[in-house]
Scaffold this motif. Structure first.
Motif, PDB file in Angstrom:
ATOM      1  N   PHE A 266      29.696  38.265  78.054  1.00 40.38           N
ATOM      2  CA  PHE A 266      28.740  37.396  76.661  1.00 40.38           C
ATOM      3  C   PHE A 266      28.242  35.832  77.033  1.00 40.38           C
ATOM      4  O   PHE A 266      27.650  35.918  76.199  1.00 40.38           O
ATOM      5  N   VAL A 267      28.990  35.529  78.384  1.00 40.72           N
ATOM      6  CA  VAL A 267      28.887  34.365  77.815  1.00 40.72           C
ATOM      7  C   VAL A 267      26.925  34.036  78.490  1.00 40.72           C
ATOM      8  O   VAL A 267      27.171  35.308  79.614  1.00 40.72           O
TER       9      VAL A 267
ATOM     10  N   LYS B  64      25.018  36.305  67.860  1.00 35.92           N
ATOM     11  CA  LYS B  64      24.279  34.392  67.923  1.00 35.92           C
ATOM     12  C   LYS B  64      23.876  33.681  69.326  1.00 35.92           C
ATOM     13  O   LYS B  64      22.840  33.257  69.490  1.00 35.92           O
ATOM     14  N   TYR B  65      24.851  34.180  70.531  1.00 36.73           N
ATOM     15  CA  TYR B  65      25.297  33.720  72.162  1.00 36.73           C
ATOM     16  C   TYR B  65      24.448  34.582  72.615  1.00 36.73           C
ATOM     17  O   TYR B  65      24.001  33.705  73.807  1.00 36.73           O
TER      18      TYR B  65
ATOM     19  N   ALA C 275      27.339  26.352  78.208  1.00 32.92           N
ATOM     20  CA  ALA C 275      27.139  28.157  76.629  1.00 32.92           C
ATOM     21  C   ALA C 275      28.512  27.925  76.570  1.00 32.92           C
ATOM     22  O   ALA C 275      29.509  26.964  75.722  1.00 32.92           O
ATOM     23  N   VAL C 276      28.440  27.852  74.505  1.00 34.84           N
ATOM     24  CA  VAL C 276      28.774  28.162  73.708  1.00 34.84           C
ATOM     25  C   VAL C 276      29.747  29.152  73.534  1.00 34.84           C
ATOM     26  O   VAL C 276      28.614  30.243  73.376  1.00 34.84           O
ATOM     27  N   ILE C 277      30.639  29.117  73.400  1.00 31.23           N
ATOM     28  CA  ILE C 277      31.430  30.973  73.078  1.00 31.23           C
ATOM     29  C   ILE C 277      31.928  29.975  71.444  1.00 31.23           C
ATOM     30  O   ILE C 277      32.645  29.157  71.134  1.00 31.23           O
ATOM     31  N   GLU C 278      32.640  31.277  70.507  1.00 31.04           N
ATOM     32  CA  GLU C 278      33.368  31.073  69.475  1.00 31.04           C
ATOM     33  C   GLU C 278      34.155  32.452  69.187  1.00 31.04           C
ATOM     34  O   GLU C 278      34.186  33.687  68.861  1.00 31.04           O
TER      35      GLU C 278
ATOM     36  N   VAL D  77      29.429  24.267  81.805  1.00 33.40           N
ATOM     37  CA  VAL D  77      30.450  23.715  81.102  1.00 33.40           C
ATOM     38  C   VAL D  77      30.577  24.676  80.270  1.00 33.40           C
ATOM     39  O   VAL D  77      29.009  25.704  79.733  1.00 33.40           O
ATOM     40  N   ILE D  78      31.351  25.566  79.608  1.00 33.00           N
ATOM     41  CA  ILE D  78      31.602  26.198  78.555  1.00 33.00           C
ATOM     42  C   ILE D  78      32.350  25.901  77.616  1.00 33.00           C
ATOM     43  O   ILE D  78      33.282  25.795  77.701  1.00 33.00           O
TER      44      ILE D  78
END
Length: 247
Positions: free
Chosen positions: A127-128, A239-240, A140-143, A166-167
């Motif tokens: 899901f990235v 949301k990502y 890419a931003v993740i949580e 960048v992740i």
């Protein structure tokens, strides 16, 4: 009761385990400083992270590769009190030489955490979603629920070897940066990254629109299974995902 207070790092945890054996502590608890609560009936000892001591513990566990994997993933699971299960598992395996005894509560607990972290790793890899920034870095931003960033670095380095990326984990405020040669852990302005619209390349919006149109056009409404979809793509990831976040 002796409480060993460590800095929360993995090396700090291994150093604490070294101290347990070095000082032959029996009634002992290992506690990260971030979770420390007053206890007037315990003796608190500060653990100073020592790379050499940590390495000696890790090398000492080398014959038990499964246990080492479970220890690391249990640490990344970030469960409250994980240190207790890790220490109990280490003590048991070093005594019995049996790292696959799932009848032992600590071994079973570590195995369950390992499975949970493994599932989160695979989901995060799936899901990235990268967006091209104005400087041509892909971001890419993740949580994720668990701290899986160290586990996914190799996957993305191999898959996107020809692009700088960048992740960034917003929940833990650190990320991985790949410069076409190596990956390293970094810390950035998380507040700015939480709104990628301010830093993405202008062309990225067009790619987003194309992907969203493709996603809608290939979907067959009569065959939508929402329960199955939610099981494979939980809402916390939406949301990502470009296709789930048209705005």
């Amino acid at each position: 009761m002796t409480r060993l207070i460590y800095d929360g790092s993995f090396e700090g945890l291994l150093t604490a385990i070294f101290q347990v054996y070095e000082e032959r502590l029996q009634d002992v608890a290992i506690i990260p400083v971030s979770s420390l609560q007053p206890d007037f009936f315990s003796e608190d000892l500060r653990v100073y992270t020592d790379a050499n001591k940590a390495d000696r513990v890790w090398q000492g566990l080398k014959p038990f590769s499964l246990l080492r994997q479970m220890i690391y993933k249990a640490y990344l699971r970030e469960a409250a009190g994980a240190e207790k299960s890790i220490l109990e598992a280490v003590r048991y395996v070093l005594k019995t030489k049996n790292e696959k005894d799932y009848g032992h509560p600590a071994i079973l607990q570590l195995a369950n955490w390992t499975k949970e972290v493994g599932r989160e790793k695979h989901r995060t890899e799936a899901f990235v979603r990268f967006k091209r920034a104005k400087d041509d870095t892909y971001i890419a931003v993740i949580e994720p629920d668990f701290n899986v960033l160290p586990l996914i670095a190799k996957h993305f380095k191999n898959r996107y070897a020809d692009q700088v990326f960048v992740i960034y984990d917003l929940k833990r405020d650190y990320g991985i940066f790949y410069d076409l040669h190596k990956t390293e852990f970094i810390s950035l302005d998380a507040a700015r990254l939480s709104n990628l619209n301010t830093i993405i390349h202008e062309e990225e919006r067009g790619y987003d629109a194309m992907w969203q149109d493709y996603f809608k056009s290939t979907g067959i409404k009569s065959r939508v299974n929402k329960k199955l979809h939610l099981r494979h793509v939980p809402k916390r990831y939406w949301k990502y995902l470009n296709e789930k976040n048209p705005d």
